[in-house]
Design a protein around this motif. Structure first.
Motif, PDB file in Angstrom:
ATOM      1  N   GLU A  58       0.816  -1.193   0.000  1.00  8.22           N
ATOM      2  CA  GLU A  58       0.000   0.000   0.000  1.00  8.22           C
ATOM      3  C   GLU A  58       0.862   1.259   0.000  1.00  8.22           C
ATOM      4  O   GLU A  58       1.866   1.345   0.680  1.00  8.22           O
ATOM      5  N   ASP A  62      -3.454   4.699  -3.135  1.00  6.95           N
ATOM      6  CA  ASP A  62      -4.074   3.399  -3.359  1.00  6.95           C
ATOM      7  C   ASP A  62      -5.482   3.425  -2.775  1.00  6.95           C
ATOM      8  O   ASP A  62      -5.744   4.101  -1.780  1.00  6.95           O
ATOM      9  N   PHE A  94      -6.067   2.157  -7.770  1.00  4.69           N
ATOM     10  CA  PHE A  94      -5.525   3.449  -7.368  1.00  4.69           C
ATOM     11  C   PHE A  94      -6.301   4.530  -8.088  1.00  4.69           C
ATOM     12  O   PHE A  94      -6.840   4.316  -9.173  1.00  4.69           O
TER      13      PHE A  94
END
Length: 225
Positions: A58, A62, A94
């Motif tokens: 992450e 995101d 994203f």
């Protein structure tokens, strides 16, 4: 939209409600807090502005989702905006850069005198009454100074117009970068070169209580999407 880890919580922006969110795992008392971000509704659907992406670590912008816990703990007066979630978060993709910029510009505010509802950098935990958020997205300020104190702790001084405020730095990345400097300070062009970008906005968050006090902290310098 994931922004940053802050202690045991994760802070981001709900791209559907266009608001800041602070997510608290229902395993809060454990150290195994998962990365969580994005929409908190159950298995939220995809937005037209969300592009699919393979599983990855992450990072800012995101988009993830997690289910709201059915065993939400009592509201914490210092963190009234915290949402308890459960289960393993799922990476959806994203945000397109234009949509991420729109969210940041829409939510970010000028640096206020009483950031997070109180002056100074800390307040007694028992003074909080749930009337103010525990996170704030701040527009780029006039000047950012990061510095090390004699005890080795990392601090930030933010100046915008007549507003001048000091707070600890909670970002591990900024702490690491600052600890590597010879002078123990970073500002202006030197700061931008050290972090690799010009800050687009700043994330300030209230930290968990320490010795009866909660501290405002600089949680992240956010790049332009």
């Amino acid at each position: 939209m994931f922004l940053a880890d802050v202690g045991n919580d994760v802070i981001g922006i709900d791209p559907y409600r266009h608001s800041m969110i602070r997510l608290r795992d229902d395993r809060y008392m454990n150290d195994n807090i998962a990365h969580i971000g994005g929409n908190t509704s159950q298995q939220a659907g995809m937005s037209p502005d969300v592009e699919t992406a393979p599983t990855q670590e992450e990072k800012s912008f995101d988009v993830l989702s997690a289910e709201c816990s059915t065993e939400t703990s009592a509201e914490d007066p210092a963190f009234p905006d915290a949402i308890t979630v459960t289960g393993t978060p799922q990476l959806h993709g994203f945000l397109a850069a234009r949509f991420a910029r729109m969210l940041l510009k829409e939510i970010a505010t000028p640096l206020p005198k009483n950031l997070l509802g109180f002056p100074g950098w800390s307040a007694p935990y028992w003074d909080f009454n749930g009337q103010h958020p525990s996170v704030a997205l701040i527009k780029k300020v006039d000047h950012i100074l990061l510095f090390l104190r004699d005890d080795g702790s990392s601090w930030a001084r933010l100046t915008s117009g007549t507003v001048d405020t000091i707070m600890p730095v909670s970002s591990r990345n900024l702490q690491r970068i600052l600890s590597m400097t010879k002078s123990g300070t970073l500002q202006a062009k030197e700061l931008e070169e050290a972090i690799g970008f010009r800050p687009y906005c700043l994330l300030v968050a209230l930290d968990a209580p320490h010795d009866g006090h909660c501290y405002k902290t600089l949680a992240m310098l956010i790049p332009r999407p």
